[in-house]
Scaffold this motif. Structure first.
Motif, PDB file in Angstrom:
ATOM      1  N   GLU A   9       0.827  -1.215   0.000  1.00  0.00           N
ATOM      2  CA  GLU A   9       0.000   0.000   0.000  1.00  0.00           C
ATOM      3  C   GLU A   9       0.857   1.259   0.000  1.00  0.00           C
ATOM      4  O   GLU A   9       0.578   2.201  -0.732  1.00  0.00           O
ATOM      5  N   CYS A  10       1.870   1.308   0.864  1.00  0.00           N
ATOM      6  CA  CYS A  10       2.588   2.585   1.056  1.00  0.00           C
ATOM      7  C   CYS A  10       4.078   2.473   0.789  1.00  0.00           C
ATOM      8  O   CYS A  10       4.780   3.478   0.872  1.00  0.00           O
ATOM      9  N   ALA A  11       4.566   1.259   0.480  1.00  0.00           N
ATOM     10  CA  ALA A  11       5.999   1.029   0.234  1.00  0.00           C
ATOM     11  C   ALA A  11       6.836   1.167   1.493  1.00  0.00           C
ATOM     12  O   ALA A  11       8.067   1.176   1.431  1.00  0.00           O
TER      13      ALA A  11
ATOM     14  N   ASP B 113       3.361  -7.019   8.764  1.00  0.00           N
ATOM     15  CA  ASP B 113       2.776  -5.814   9.348  1.00  0.00           C
ATOM     16  C   ASP B 113       3.574  -4.600   8.912  1.00  0.00           C
ATOM     17  O   ASP B 113       4.798  -4.563   9.087  1.00  0.00           O
ATOM     18  N   CYS B 114       2.884  -3.603   8.370  1.00  0.00           N
ATOM     19  CA  CYS B 114       3.581  -2.395   7.921  1.00  0.00           C
ATOM     20  C   CYS B 114       3.800  -1.447   9.090  1.00  0.00           C
ATOM     21  O   CYS B 114       2.870  -1.106   9.808  1.00  0.00           O
ATOM     22  N   GLU B 115       5.052  -1.021   9.262  1.00  0.00           N
ATOM     23  CA  GLU B 115       5.387  -0.103  10.352  1.00  0.00           C
ATOM     24  C   GLU B 115       4.910   1.306  10.044  1.00  0.00           C
ATOM     25  O   GLU B 115       4.806   2.144  10.942  1.00  0.00           O
ATOM     26  N   THR B 116       4.611   1.594   8.791  1.00  0.00           N
ATOM     27  CA  THR B 116       4.248   2.958   8.398  1.00  0.00           C
ATOM     28  C   THR B 116       2.737   3.183   8.397  1.00  0.00           C
ATOM     29  O   THR B 116       2.251   4.162   8.952  1.00  0.00           O
ATOM     30  N   CYS B 117       1.986   2.265   7.750  1.00  0.00           N
ATOM     31  CA  CYS B 117       0.552   2.521   7.585  1.00  0.00           C
ATOM     32  C   CYS B 117      -0.327   1.533   8.343  1.00  0.00           C
ATOM     33  O   CYS B 117      -1.551   1.644   8.321  1.00  0.00           O
ATOM     34  N   GLY B 118       0.275   0.555   9.021  1.00  0.00           N
ATOM     35  CA  GLY B 118      -0.529  -0.377   9.798  1.00  0.00           C
ATOM     36  C   GLY B 118      -1.163  -1.484   8.984  1.00  0.00           C
ATOM     37  O   GLY B 118      -1.917  -2.287   9.511  1.00  0.00           O
TER      38      GLY B 118
END
Ligand SMILES: [Zn+2]
Ligand SMILES: [Zn+2]
Length: 306
Positions: free
Chosen positions: A188-190, A223-228
């Motif tokens: 989603e957000c890279a 799990d994305c650390e930036t966008c959840g």
């Protein structure tokens, strides 16, 4: 000290400013017109003021110039040949084109080919609504795959080739997104994803995780650390991110490439998975009677002889 918070505040302000910039119908029309010009080989791109104004359908020249100027900088670049989208402008325009924020389309449940790897009943059904596509088994009520698909794009695929076309695109999207996430990059957000192996209780179907894959004892999670963003997939499906395993499987006549994603558990689902470690968690996946690969707690894949 509040210094560490300052960049975050600035970033939040910048994001709010960016959203405010496109909070106007004429600006939305300009972004859409630039995207259409970019996609149309007949229209010069970068695009001149006059052509862009005509395509955006803004009658009053001064009004058009005012809104175009507002977009120049953050979203639009002005060049000697005319105007073109900058990356954030292209992202915003592509999201508008995909109908992420506006369109609504739904279908199903519609029967799709294949047998459920869990209950062995040929009762797979696909359904789509509220931007989510789900493939589930009506025999055992398990969700096999569930993932978002932008509504405008879904409508385009449905109009083009019906449910089959949409499912084919969905399959491609899920494969590439999950492989990215397992590789450590958020689709989603890279941003960076934290990846791990996780043992799953059978009642995990009650959770509203993004991607599901109910009924599997061991999942890969990202799990994305930036966008959840939170993705879970059966551990066997995480092998798609490993080119060596794809080559090995092909060599053994196991087709992990052409088979739809939601039918992969027939080949690499729980019947083929063994838990070989608990702390740290480790699993093996059998590709055939003689060929087994190991997935470690942090999703490294090891082959025999490594
Ligand atoms: Zn089933
Ligand atoms: Zn993310």
């Amino acid at each position: 000290m509040d210094a560490p918070d300052a960049p975050r505040t600035d970033a939040a302000d910048a994001t709010a400013d960016a959203f405010a910039l496109v909070g106007n119908e004429h600006r939305v029309a300009i972004l859409r017109a630039l995207l259409a010009a970019h996609a149309d080989p007949e229209t010069p791109y970068p695009t001149s003021f006059a052509t862009l104004r005509e395509r955006a359908g803004v009658d009053v020249s001064a009004q058009f110039a005012y809104h175009l100027d507002a977009l120049v900088g953050a979203f639009v670049a002005k060049t000697g040949d005319g105007y073109r989208l900058r990356y954030p402008g292209w992202k915003a325009a592509a999201a508008l084109a995909a109908g992420t924020y506006t369109d609504q389309r739904a279908f199903g449940p519609t029967a799709v080919p294949g047998e459920c790897a869990h209950c062995r009943v040929a009762a797979l059904h696909a359904s789509y609504g509220d931007a989510w596509l789900t493939v589930a088994c009506h025999g055992c009520e398990r969700v096999l795959t569930r993932y978002p698909f932008p509504p405008g794009a879904a409508a385009a695929h449905l109009d083009d080739g019906g449910v089959d076309a949409l499912l084919s695109a969905f399959d491609d999207r899920v494969r590439s997104h999950f492989a990215l996430a397992v590789d450590g990059v958020c689709p989603e957000c890279a941003g960076r994803t934290r990846t791990a192996l996780a043992a799953v209780d059978d009642d995990a179907s009650a959770s509203q995780t993004a991607t599901r894959g109910d009924g599997h004892a061991i999942h890969a999670v990202a799990d994305c650390e930036t966008c959840g963003n939170h993705l879970t997939l059966p551990v066997g499906c995480a092998l798609l991110a490993d080119p060596r395993t794809l080559a090995l499987a092909a060599d053994r006549g196991v087709d992990l490439v052409d088979r739809p994603y939601w039918r992969l558990p027939e080949l690499v689902g729980d019947a083929h998975v063994d838990r070989t470690g608990t702390s740290p968690l480790e699993a093996t996946v059998s590709l055939d009677a003689d060929t087994t690969v190991t997935v470690t707690a942090d999703l490294d894949v090891r082959h025999p002889g490594d």
